[in-house]
Design an enzyme around this catalytic site. Structure first.
Site, PDB file in Angstrom:
ATOM      1  N   CYS A 179     -21.540  -4.012   9.419  1.00  0.00           N
ATOM      2  CA  CYS A 179     -22.389  -4.396   8.290  1.00  0.00           C
ATOM      3  C   CYS A 179     -22.594  -3.133   7.465  1.00  0.00           C
ATOM      4  CB  CYS A 179     -23.728  -4.917   8.812  1.00  0.00           C
ATOM      5  SG  CYS A 179     -24.950  -5.195   7.531  1.00  0.00           S
ATOM      6  N   CYS A 202     -19.222  -5.020   1.282  1.00  0.00           N
ATOM      7  CA  CYS A 202     -20.037  -5.812   2.214  1.00  0.00           C
ATOM      8  C   CYS A 202     -19.036  -6.599   3.046  1.00  0.00           C
ATOM      9  CB  CYS A 202     -20.957  -6.738   1.410  1.00  0.00           C
ATOM     10  SG  CYS A 202     -21.693  -8.078   2.388  1.00  0.00           S
TER      11      CYS A 202
END
Ligand code: DGL
Length: 251
Positions: A74, A181
């Site tokens: 992440c 992302c």
């Protein structure tokens, strides 16, 4: 820490599957435990303290599960918490994703670039150091507030609408897109629909390579000759998410 330990991977949801898929290409015989923190998703708008707290809970679980390395799949958690975790858990190997902005510098420096990431990543100190080090002076930083959340929920029409509203203005003006992302590689085809032909930069293949180097250097490669297994955990016990996750691994 031993060779038979698992590799823990986590994200705020299922986006980290895009990282796991790259890892599986070069480390198929390891055993994995994937944690999707969908109960607390999205991470993008949370404070550093909140993210440190959530990540630490996951790290403690991975340590209990005998993990030999932890992949932070992440970008937001990496940007905000990797340093904190590394300083606190000195014996653990942390491998953390980051937006592939250096790759733009190395392979496509002269071209106009759009960095798509969460607000948390774009505002973080870690990303800003990277950005100023490799700045090509033709870069737009776009905080995609709410996009990871829409992708997590998987409604294609809502994603399309979001991209049209937020990206159409860059059509024809952008050559490089940094997928900052881990959810965004899942919607590459929809980004192309809006922006046309662009070159994508994704940090996941580099992370996979780096993970393998770390395991080799520390003599931690699993010597099994058969495929390892993958355990999926989700903080909201979402069964549908588990199904989607394993489907995404296959495709
Ligand atoms: N996949 C996460 C990332 O790479 C999404 C963060 C979020 O939950 O907002 O940043």
């Amino acid at each position: 820490m031993n060779k038979n330990g698992k590799i823990g991977i986590f994200d705020s949801g299922i986006g980290g599957v895009t990282v796991l898929k790259e890892i599986l290409k070069i480390l198929p015989n390891e055993n994995y435990i994937y944690f999707s923190d969908s109960k607390n998703n999205p991470y993008g708008d949370k404070t550093d303290e909140q993210i440190n707290y959530l990540c630490e809970k996951i790290v403690k679980l991975f340590i209990k599960e005998n993990c030999k390395a932890i992949v932070i799949a992440c970008n937001t958690a990496s940007a905000k918490s990797a340093k904190y975790l590394r300083e606190k858990y000195l014996n653990m190997k942390f491998i953390a994703i980051e937006p592939a902005y250096k790759m733009v510098h190395d392979y496509s420096y002269d071209n106009p670039t759009l960095v798509m990431a969460t607000k948390g990543t774009i505002q973080s100190e870690k990303f800003n150091l990277l950005y100023h080090k490799y700045d090509n002076h033709k870069t737009i930083l776009l905080p995609c507030v709410g996009l990871a959340d829409i992708i997590e929920n998987g409604n294609k029409e809502r994603i399309r609408e979001y991209l049209i509203n937020n990206l159409e203005q860059y059509k024809g003006k952008i050559k490089n897109v940094v997928l900052g992302c881990t959810h965004y590689p899942l919607i590459q085809d929809l980004i192309v629909e809006v922006l046309g032909d662009v070159k994508f930069f994704n940090g996941a293949p580099y992370l996979a390579k780096h993970l393998k180097e770390v395991l080799v250097e520390n003599d931690l490669i699993n010597e099994s000759t058969s495929r390892g297994n993958i355990v999926f955990l989700d903080s909201s016990n979402d069964v549908q998410k588990q199904e989607r996750f394993f489907n995404l691994i296959k495709t």
